[in-house]
Write a protein that holds these residues in place. Structure first.
Motif, PDB file in Angstrom:
ATOM      1  N   LEU A 144     -16.256  -5.869 -23.874  1.00  0.00           N
ATOM      2  CA  LEU A 144     -15.216  -4.853 -24.070  1.00  0.00           C
ATOM      3  C   LEU A 144     -14.408  -4.695 -22.798  1.00  0.00           C
ATOM      4  O   LEU A 144     -14.942  -4.807 -21.693  1.00  0.00           O
ATOM      5  N   LYS A 145     -13.115  -4.407 -22.981  1.00  0.00           N
ATOM      6  CA  LYS A 145     -12.269  -3.971 -21.876  1.00  0.00           C
ATOM      7  C   LYS A 145     -11.680  -2.610 -22.227  1.00  0.00           C
ATOM      8  O   LYS A 145     -11.243  -2.392 -23.366  1.00  0.00           O
ATOM      9  N   TYR A 146     -11.698  -1.719 -21.237  1.00  0.00           N
ATOM     10  CA  TYR A 146     -11.068  -0.414 -21.416  1.00  0.00           C
ATOM     11  C   TYR A 146      -9.873  -0.333 -20.474  1.00  0.00           C
ATOM     12  O   TYR A 146     -10.041  -0.336 -19.249  1.00  0.00           O
ATOM     13  N   TRP A 147      -8.686  -0.277 -21.043  1.00  0.00           N
ATOM     14  CA  TRP A 147      -7.455  -0.301 -20.250  1.00  0.00           C
ATOM     15  C   TRP A 147      -7.071   1.107 -19.817  1.00  0.00           C
ATOM     16  O   TRP A 147      -6.803   1.975 -20.645  1.00  0.00           O
ATOM     17  N   PHE A 148      -7.048   1.323 -18.497  1.00  0.00           N
ATOM     18  CA  PHE A 148      -6.572   2.589 -17.942  1.00  0.00           C
ATOM     19  C   PHE A 148      -5.053   2.625 -17.940  1.00  0.00           C
ATOM     20  O   PHE A 148      -4.446   3.695 -18.005  1.00  0.00           O
ATOM     21  N   SER A 149      -4.439   1.454 -17.824  1.00  0.00           N
ATOM     22  CA  SER A 149      -2.984   1.308 -17.835  1.00  0.00           C
ATOM     23  C   SER A 149      -2.674  -0.088 -18.363  1.00  0.00           C
ATOM     24  O   SER A 149      -3.575  -0.833 -18.750  1.00  0.00           O
ATOM     25  N   ASP A 150      -1.407  -0.467 -18.358  1.00  0.00           N
ATOM     26  CA  ASP A 150      -1.030  -1.802 -18.820  1.00  0.00           C
ATOM     27  C   ASP A 150      -1.513  -2.898 -17.876  1.00  0.00           C
ATOM     28  O   ASP A 150      -1.569  -4.069 -18.262  1.00  0.00           O
ATOM     29  N   GLN A 151      -1.877  -2.534 -16.643  1.00  0.00           N
ATOM     30  CA  GLN A 151      -2.252  -3.526 -15.635  1.00  0.00           C
ATOM     31  C   GLN A 151      -3.719  -3.506 -15.227  1.00  0.00           C
ATOM     32  O   GLN A 151      -4.197  -4.446 -14.598  1.00  0.00           O
ATOM     33  N   LEU A 152      -4.465  -2.463 -15.568  1.00  0.00           N
ATOM     34  CA  LEU A 152      -5.820  -2.318 -15.037  1.00  0.00           C
ATOM     35  C   LEU A 152      -6.801  -1.909 -16.121  1.00  0.00           C
ATOM     36  O   LEU A 152      -6.549  -0.953 -16.863  1.00  0.00           O
ATOM     37  N   ALA A 153      -7.928  -2.636 -16.175  1.00  0.00           N
ATOM     38  CA  ALA A 153      -8.965  -2.327 -17.170  1.00  0.00           C
ATOM     39  C   ALA A 153     -10.343  -2.481 -16.547  1.00  0.00           C
ATOM     40  O   ALA A 153     -10.549  -3.261 -15.615  1.00  0.00           O
ATOM     41  N   LEU A 154     -11.299  -1.732 -17.100  1.00  0.00           N
ATOM     42  CA  LEU A 154     -12.711  -1.918 -16.788  1.00  0.00           C
ATOM     43  C   LEU A 154     -13.270  -2.915 -17.801  1.00  0.00           C
ATOM     44  O   LEU A 154     -13.039  -2.778 -19.009  1.00  0.00           O
ATOM     45  N   LYS A 155     -13.986  -3.927 -17.320  1.00  0.00           N
ATOM     46  CA  LYS A 155     -14.449  -5.010 -18.197  1.00  0.00           C
ATOM     47  C   LYS A 155     -15.970  -5.112 -18.160  1.00  0.00           C
ATOM     48  O   LYS A 155     -16.572  -5.197 -17.096  1.00  0.00           O
ATOM     49  N   PHE A 156     -16.573  -5.146 -19.342  1.00  0.00           N
ATOM     50  CA  PHE A 156     -18.007  -5.391 -19.483  1.00  0.00           C
ATOM     51  C   PHE A 156     -18.193  -6.602 -20.379  1.00  0.00           C
ATOM     52  O   PHE A 156     -17.531  -6.736 -21.409  1.00  0.00           O
ATOM     53  N   GLN A 157     -19.117  -7.495 -19.998  1.00  0.00           N
ATOM     54  CA  GLN A 157     -19.368  -8.653 -20.843  1.00  0.00           C
ATOM     55  C   GLN A 157     -20.833  -9.071 -20.777  1.00  0.00           C
ATOM     56  O   GLN A 157     -21.534  -8.805 -19.793  1.00  0.00           O
ATOM     57  N   ALA A 158     -21.275  -9.738 -21.818  1.00  0.00           N
ATOM     58  CA  ALA A 158     -22.599 -10.349 -21.883  1.00  0.00           C
ATOM     59  C   ALA A 158     -22.407 -11.792 -22.330  1.00  0.00           C
ATOM     60  O   ALA A 158     -21.633 -12.055 -23.268  1.00  0.00           O
ATOM     61  N   ARG A 159     -23.089 -12.735 -21.668  1.00  0.00           N
ATOM     62  CA  ARG A 159     -22.911 -14.155 -21.981  1.00  0.00           C
ATOM     63  C   ARG A 159     -24.255 -14.856 -22.097  1.00  0.00           C
ATOM     64  O   ARG A 159     -25.209 -14.510 -21.391  1.00  0.00           O
ATOM     65  N   MET A 160     -24.301 -15.864 -22.946  1.00  0.00           N
ATOM     66  CA  MET A 160     -25.408 -16.799 -23.017  1.00  0.00           C
ATOM     67  C   MET A 160     -24.937 -18.109 -22.397  1.00  0.00           C
ATOM     68  O   MET A 160     -23.866 -18.610 -22.734  1.00  0.00           O
ATOM     69  N   MET A 161     -25.729 -18.639 -21.457  1.00  0.00           N
ATOM     70  CA  MET A 161     -25.375 -19.862 -20.742  1.00  0.00           C
ATOM     71  C   MET A 161     -26.351 -20.956 -21.179  1.00  0.00           C
ATOM     72  O   MET A 161     -27.552 -20.829 -20.942  1.00  0.00           O
ATOM     73  N   MET A 162     -25.831 -22.031 -21.784  1.00  0.00           N
ATOM     74  CA  MET A 162     -26.723 -23.036 -22.332  1.00  0.00           C
ATOM     75  C   MET A 162     -25.941 -24.324 -22.614  1.00  0.00           C
ATOM     76  O   MET A 162     -24.727 -24.290 -22.813  1.00  0.00           O
ATOM     77  N   PRO A 163     -26.594 -25.481 -22.701  1.00  0.00           N
ATOM     78  CA  PRO A 163     -27.926 -25.646 -22.123  1.00  0.00           C
ATOM     79  C   PRO A 163     -27.824 -26.270 -20.738  1.00  0.00           C
ATOM     80  O   PRO A 163     -26.837 -26.924 -20.409  1.00  0.00           O
ATOM     81  N   LEU A 164     -28.820 -26.044 -19.918  1.00  0.00           N
ATOM     82  CA  LEU A 164     -29.024 -26.853 -18.723  1.00  0.00           C
ATOM     83  C   LEU A 164     -30.149 -27.803 -19.071  1.00  0.00           C
ATOM     84  O   LEU A 164     -31.295 -27.388 -19.220  1.00  0.00           O
ATOM     85  N   TYR A 165     -29.865 -29.072 -19.215  1.00  0.00           N
ATOM     86  CA  TYR A 165     -30.831 -30.056 -19.705  1.00  0.00           C
ATOM     87  C   TYR A 165     -31.415 -30.818 -18.520  1.00  0.00           C
ATOM     88  O   TYR A 165     -30.705 -31.489 -17.790  1.00  0.00           O
ATOM     89  N   PHE A 166     -32.704 -30.692 -18.317  1.00  0.00           N
ATOM     90  CA  PHE A 166     -33.394 -31.331 -17.209  1.00  0.00           C
ATOM     91  C   PHE A 166     -34.282 -32.446 -17.731  1.00  0.00           C
ATOM     92  O   PHE A 166     -35.097 -32.235 -18.617  1.00  0.00           O
ATOM     93  N   ALA A 167     -34.138 -33.615 -17.162  1.00  0.00           N
ATOM     94  CA  ALA A 167     -35.011 -34.732 -17.483  1.00  0.00           C
ATOM     95  C   ALA A 167     -35.804 -35.092 -16.239  1.00  0.00           C
ATOM     96  O   ALA A 167     -35.708 -34.433 -15.205  1.00  0.00           O
ATOM     97  N   GLY A 168     -36.601 -36.166 -16.303  1.00  0.00           N
ATOM     98  CA  GLY A 168     -37.357 -36.599 -15.132  1.00  0.00           C
ATOM     99  C   GLY A 168     -36.434 -36.880 -13.962  1.00  0.00           C
ATOM    100  O   GLY A 168     -35.388 -37.487 -14.110  1.00  0.00           O
ATOM    101  N   GLY A 169     -36.808 -36.422 -12.787  1.00  0.00           N
ATOM    102  CA  GLY A 169     -35.999 -36.651 -11.591  1.00  0.00           C
ATOM    103  C   GLY A 169     -35.244 -35.400 -11.198  1.00  0.00           C
ATOM    104  O   GLY A 169     -35.484 -34.307 -11.676  1.00  0.00           O
ATOM    105  N   GLY A 170     -34.269 -35.581 -10.314  1.00  0.00           N
ATOM    106  CA  GLY A 170     -33.380 -34.495  -9.939  1.00  0.00           C
ATOM    107  C   GLY A 170     -34.066 -33.396  -9.168  1.00  0.00           C
ATOM    108  O   GLY A 170     -34.692 -33.625  -8.140  1.00  0.00           O
ATOM    109  N   ILE A 171     -33.988 -32.205  -9.713  1.00  0.00           N
ATOM    110  CA  ILE A 171     -34.376 -31.007  -8.974  1.00  0.00           C
ATOM    111  C   ILE A 171     -35.847 -31.007  -8.586  1.00  0.00           C
ATOM    112  O   ILE A 171     -36.252 -30.312  -7.653  1.00  0.00           O
ATOM    113  N   TYR A 172     -36.668 -31.798  -9.251  1.00  0.00           N
ATOM    114  CA  TYR A 172     -38.090 -31.747  -8.990  1.00  0.00           C
ATOM    115  C   TYR A 172     -38.569 -32.754  -7.955  1.00  0.00           C
ATOM    116  O   TYR A 172     -39.746 -32.852  -7.709  1.00  0.00           O
TER     117      TYR A 172
END
Length: 207
Positions: A144-172
């Motif tokens: 949601l965004k709540y606009w105080f004026s035409d130029q300024l708003a308070l913004k709240f958001q929730a996101r799902m981040m996917m996927p990070l696919y890990f196989a053998g190697g790399g970070i480990y």
């Protein structure tokens, strides 16, 4: 080096957004780190505060193209299930750079929205013997965004981040024991899912 190239590309796109009205949103929030269960052990990224910047370029009424960057500085731990691997903890930066679409609804001061983005997600261990891990990633969410004026708003958001696919190697690399070539990496695969809740300001610039 790769981080520098990404930032260079990010800011090279800024002039495109300055050609018309653009909405810029600095954000801060809390990110769920997620975990992965391998045959060899469990890898967990701890939850932590994150921050980022979002740029939205309107293409028609209620629709915008969004470019976003998100970063979380945290720590991670590996807990071994099998012999030949050892427990280990280290500091880690998790970053995302994404491009996608935002659909907004309503004309009043309260503006709900949904988003769908795609891009790169990567983990950057802050130790010398473990390499960065890059993966294609997608995000979806809303808020949601709540606009105080035409130029300024308070913004709240929730996101799902996917996927990070890990196989053998790399970070480990560096988790195993027994010599330079023994237990260098885990051999199984898994998918990591993360999420975040954030709050910020949306500022409209331009005409």
């Amino acid at each position: 080096m790769m981080n520098r190239l990404l930032f260079f590309g990010f800011f090279c796109l800024l002039p495109l957004f300055s050609l018309a009205q653009v909405e810029i949103s600095p954000m801060v929030g809390y990110q769920l780190g997620g975990s992965i269960d391998f045959w060899e052990g469990k890898f967990k990224i701890n939850d932590q505060v994150n921050y980022g910047l979002q740029l939205a370029y309107p293409i028609r009424e209620g629709m915008a193209v969004e470019l976003s960057y998100t970063r979380m500085d945290t720590d991670a731990e590996f807990r071994a299930y099998r012999g030949g691997f050892e427990d280990r903890s280290f500091d880690l930066a998790v970053q995302y750079i994404q491009l996608g679409a935002v659909r907004s609804f309503g004309q009043g001061p309260v503006e709900p929205f949904v988003l769908l983005n795609a891009g790169a997600g990567w983990a950057s261990p802050k130790v010398n013997d473990i390499d960065d891990e890059w993966r294609f990633s997608v995000m979806f969410g809303g808020g949601l965004k709540y606009w105080f004026s035409d130029q300024l708003a308070l913004k709240f958001q929730a996101r799902m981040m996917m996927p990070l696919y890990f196989a053998g190697g790399g970070i480990y690399g560096g988790i195993g024991t027994g010599g330079p070539s023994a237990g260098v990496s885990v051999g199984s695969t898994a998918i990591m899912v993360q999420g975040d809740f954030s709050l910020g300001l949306s500022i409209r610039l331009g005409q």
